[in-house]
Scaffold this active site. Structure first.
Site, PDB file in Angstrom:
ATOM      1  N   ARG A  91      10.514   0.735 -13.049  1.00 33.25           N
ATOM      2  CA  ARG A  91      11.181   1.624 -12.104  1.00 33.25           C
ATOM      3  C   ARG A  91      11.743   2.863 -12.764  1.00 33.25           C
ATOM      4  NH1 ARG A  91      13.876  -2.794  -9.148  1.00 33.25           N
ATOM      5  NH2 ARG A  91      15.261  -1.562  -7.899  1.00 33.25           N
ATOM      6  N   ARG A 159      23.095 -10.431  -0.404  1.00 27.18           N
ATOM      7  CA  ARG A 159      23.189  -9.948  -1.776  1.00 27.18           C
ATOM      8  C   ARG A 159      24.417  -9.060  -1.919  1.00 27.18           C
ATOM      9  NH1 ARG A 159      17.244  -7.977  -3.459  1.00 27.18           N
ATOM     10  NH2 ARG A 159      18.471  -6.237  -4.285  1.00 27.18           N
ATOM     11  N   ARG A 170      21.701   2.876  -4.346  1.00 28.22           N
ATOM     12  CA  ARG A 170      20.397   2.404  -4.826  1.00 28.22           C
ATOM     13  C   ARG A 170      19.283   3.341  -4.375  1.00 28.22           C
ATOM     14  NH1 ARG A 170      20.594  -3.295  -2.313  1.00 28.22           N
ATOM     15  NH2 ARG A 170      18.400  -3.382  -2.908  1.00 28.22           N
TER      16      ARG A 170
END
Ligand code: AP5
Ligand code: MG
Length: 224
Positions: A91, A159, A170
């Protein structure tokens, strides 16, 4: 023998884990999710878990050195001989370059395109079974019994990094550091035909996406 090395790219909540589950089962190859590996390390309270817990909760990335070492160790294991499906790694550009440097030659890169608004809705309804990584959605993929895993009956949880503020962080990190990997792999494909690069509209129903991915992969006739 035949080997199938796949990578799923896409923003948080794009459905990488959901597709990975179906595709890895179809080809009997391991699903390697770095997010699942880090969450398991946090649960087991290992040094890696202690190091990554705060970083993940803040929606930031764990360091390239740690992640590269983790993935090298994982794909050296025997169950990866017939291939594997990467979800969540690489990533960053240095992570992608590390695969090249280690002669990990991917066969297919599949990118799921999903707009940010859809992502926020998907992630806010997500519930997971921590021990297995199985993922549900309260509306789009509800468990048979609310709050319980279909297979084990164990509890489902949200989560820690799925709170809206963390999701936005994110997404920002994705746009800054990970989105460019689509171009990176597209250029590789145009230059020498490897890996084959597939872009899919990830805003469709999950089973339609699975069908399309499997169609593409079998069309290229690596498998019969
Ligand atoms: P990671 O666990 O990889 O999280 P992510 O990339 O943010 O992706 P998600 O798991 O949130 O989403 P997904 O694409 O798998 O979607 P899902 O299938 O669940 O990483 C977590 C953290 O670990 C990172 O933020 C970072 O801190 C760290 N980390 C991990 N790898 C790293 C690395 N290489 N380098 C550095 N740090 C790293 O689907 C989402 C929801 O939508 C579910 O509820 C699902 O049921 C539903 N859904 C799925 N598909 C559909 C559909 N087509 N229609 C409707 N609903 C759908
Ligand atoms: Mg995932």
């Amino acid at each position: 023998g035949i080997s199938m090395k796949l990578l799923l790219l896409g923003p948080p909540g794009a459905g990488k884990g959901t597709q990975a589950q179906a595709i890895s089962a179809h080809f009997s190859i391991p699903h390697i999710s770095t997010g699942d590996m880090l969450r398991a390390a946090i649960k087991a309270d290992t040094p890696l878990g202690r190091e990554s817990k705060k970083i993940i909760a803040a929606g930031e990335l764990v360091s390239d050195n740690i992640m590269i070492a983790l993935i090298k160790e994982r794909i050296a294991q025997g169950d990866c001989k017939q291939g594997f499906l990467l979800d969540g790694f690489p990533r960053t550009l240095p992570q992608a370059e590390a695969l090249v440097a280690n002669q990990v030659n991917l066969d297919f890169v599949i990118e799921l395109k999903v707009p940010d608004e859809v992502i926020v809705e998907r992630i806010s309804g997500r519930r997971i079974h921590l021990a297995s990584g199985r993922t549900y959605h309260i509306r789009f993929h509800p468990p048979k019994i609310p709050g319980k895993d279909d297979v084990t009956g164990g509890s489902l949880v949200q989560r820690e990094d799925d709170k809206e503020a963390t999701v936005r962080q994110r997404l920002a990190v994705y746009h800054q550091q990970s989105e460019l990997l689509g171009n990176f792999y597209q250029k590789c494909y145009q230059a020498d035909g490897q890996p084959i690069y597939i872009k899919i509209d990830g805003a469709q129903a999950a089973n339609k996406i699975t069908d399309k991915i499997l169609q593409y992969l079998t069309h290229h006739r690596l498998f019969t």
